[in-house]
Design a protein around this motif. Structure first.
Motif, PDB file in Angstrom:
ATOM      1  N   ILE A   1       0.809  -1.227   0.000  1.00  0.00           N
ATOM      2  CA  ILE A   1       0.000   0.000   0.000  1.00  0.00           C
ATOM      3  C   ILE A   1       0.838   1.271   0.000  1.00  0.00           C
ATOM      4  CG2 ILE A   1      -1.664   1.325   1.356  1.00  0.00           C
ATOM      5  CD1 ILE A   1      -3.017  -1.220   2.107  1.00  0.00           C
TER       6      ILE A   1
ATOM      7  N   CYS B   1      -9.402   6.126   3.180  1.00  0.00           N
ATOM      8  CA  CYS B   1      -9.182   5.046   2.222  1.00  0.00           C
ATOM      9  C   CYS B   1      -8.167   4.038   2.758  1.00  0.00           C
ATOM     10  CB  CYS B   1      -8.704   5.634   0.889  1.00  0.00           C
ATOM     11  SG  CYS B   1      -8.121   4.417  -0.303  1.00  0.00           S
TER      12      CYS B   1
ATOM     13  N   ALA C   1      -8.662   0.140   3.613  1.00  0.00           N
ATOM     14  CA  ALA C   1      -7.841  -0.878   2.955  1.00  0.00           C
ATOM     15  C   ALA C   1      -7.163  -1.778   3.979  1.00  0.00           C
ATOM     16  CB  ALA C   1      -6.808  -0.206   2.055  1.00  0.00           C
TER      17      ALA C   1
ATOM     18  N   TRP D   1      -8.259  -5.724   4.497  1.00  0.00           N
ATOM     19  CA  TRP D   1      -7.198  -6.347   3.707  1.00  0.00           C
ATOM     20  C   TRP D   1      -7.521  -7.808   3.389  1.00  0.00           C
ATOM     21  CZ3 TRP D   1      -3.523  -4.846   0.690  1.00  0.00           C
ATOM     22  CH2 TRP D   1      -2.492  -5.712   0.342  1.00  0.00           C
TER      23      TRP D   1
ATOM     24  N   ARG E   1     -10.277  -8.554   0.453  1.00  0.00           N
ATOM     25  CA  ARG E   1     -10.078  -8.214  -0.962  1.00  0.00           C
ATOM     26  C   ARG E   1     -10.076  -9.472  -1.812  1.00  0.00           C
ATOM     27  NH1 ARG E   1      -4.785  -9.253  -2.280  1.00  0.00           N
ATOM     28  NH2 ARG E   1      -3.435  -9.431  -0.478  1.00  0.00           N
TER      29      ARG E   1
ATOM     30  N   VAL F   1      -3.631  -5.116  -5.969  1.00  0.00           N
ATOM     31  CA  VAL F   1      -3.914  -4.205  -4.852  1.00  0.00           C
ATOM     32  C   VAL F   1      -4.251  -2.810  -5.370  1.00  0.00           C
ATOM     33  CG1 VAL F   1      -2.918  -3.108  -2.808  1.00  0.00           C
ATOM     34  CG2 VAL F   1      -2.450  -5.508  -3.294  1.00  0.00           C
TER      35      VAL F   1
ATOM     36  N   TRP G   1      -7.856  -2.101  -6.469  1.00  0.00           N
ATOM     37  CA  TRP G   1      -8.727  -2.261  -5.304  1.00  0.00           C
ATOM     38  C   TRP G   1      -8.669  -1.020  -4.414  1.00  0.00           C
ATOM     39  CZ3 TRP G   1      -7.220  -3.482  -0.035  1.00  0.00           C
ATOM     40  CH2 TRP G   1      -8.291  -3.809   0.792  1.00  0.00           C
ATOM     41  N   VAL G   2      -7.460  -0.515  -4.139  1.00  0.00           N
ATOM     42  CA  VAL G   2      -7.314   0.656  -3.277  1.00  0.00           C
ATOM     43  C   VAL G   2      -7.868   1.902  -3.977  1.00  0.00           C
ATOM     44  CG1 VAL G   2      -5.655   2.151  -2.090  1.00  0.00           C
ATOM     45  CG2 VAL G   2      -5.361  -0.319  -2.021  1.00  0.00           C
TER      46      VAL G   2
ATOM     47  N   ILE H   1     -11.583   1.932  -3.691  1.00  0.00           N
ATOM     48  CA  ILE H   1     -12.022   2.403  -2.372  1.00  0.00           C
ATOM     49  C   ILE H   1     -12.013   3.932  -2.340  1.00  0.00           C
ATOM     50  CG2 ILE H   1     -11.408   2.519   0.082  1.00  0.00           C
ATOM     51  CD1 ILE H   1     -10.302  -0.345  -0.203  1.00  0.00           C
TER      52      ILE H   1
END
Length: 169
Positions: free
Chosen positions: A8, A36, A40, A44, A47, A52, A55-56, A59
């Motif tokens: 991340i 956010c 995340a 985690w 997901r 990643v 997905w982030v 969000i």
């Protein structure tokens, strides 16, 4: 380094840029990026898949859309004593500043769907497939929106927004 942090942490600068380009408010953008990141980290294990980044960004995108809806309902109220004096008296006397303002206005004039794909692809460098995953639409729809958005943006920047006047005979 924790695998979660390693996945991340490199995304944070891009998330901040994306939020700031949406909101034009550094403090609010940082707050939404923080929200956010909290989501995340907290979700985690929920997901799906191994990607990643989309997905982030999804969000954050959803948080931005929710914030925009709330902002439209509530409006903006800023006490005058909190406004920076420089912001109140800044003259627009440089071409770069005028061009920047015109670009921001043109971006704001685009439909939300077109603006979103333009920002994610042009500013954040996401692939068309990643943008499709973030926004939740098919790849062809992303390609169509980016094409229409670029054409509309070019038209707005070239022609400018002119007032619509009717002629009186």
């Amino acid at each position: 380094m924790d695998p979660l942090a390693a996945a991340i942490e490199p995304l944070v600068p891009g998330l901040r840029r994306y939020a700031r380009s949406w909101l034009r408010d550094q403090a609010m953008a940082d707050d939404l990026v923080q929200d956010c990141l909290e989501r995340a980290v907290g979700r985690w294990r929920q997901r799906r898949g191994t990607e990643v980044r989309p997905w982030v960004y999804a969000i954050l995108h959803n948080l931005l859309v929710d914030h925009k809806r709330q902002h439209v309902r509530r409006g903006t109220a800023v006490p005058l004593h909190l406004v920076d004096d420089v912001a109140l008296g800044r003259p627009a006397d440089q071409d770069a500043g005028l061009h920047h303002r015109d670009l921001l206005r043109a971006l704001d004039a685009l439909p939300e769907e077109q603006r979103t794909v333009l920002l994610l692809i042009s500013v954040e460098g996401l692939s068309y497939g990643e943008v499709a995953a973030v926004v939740g639409v098919p790849l062809g729809t992303v390609m169509s929106r980016i094409s229409r958005g670029r054409d509309r943006l070019a038209t707005l920047l070239r022609d400018g927004e002119r007032p619509r006047l009717r002629s009186i005979r």
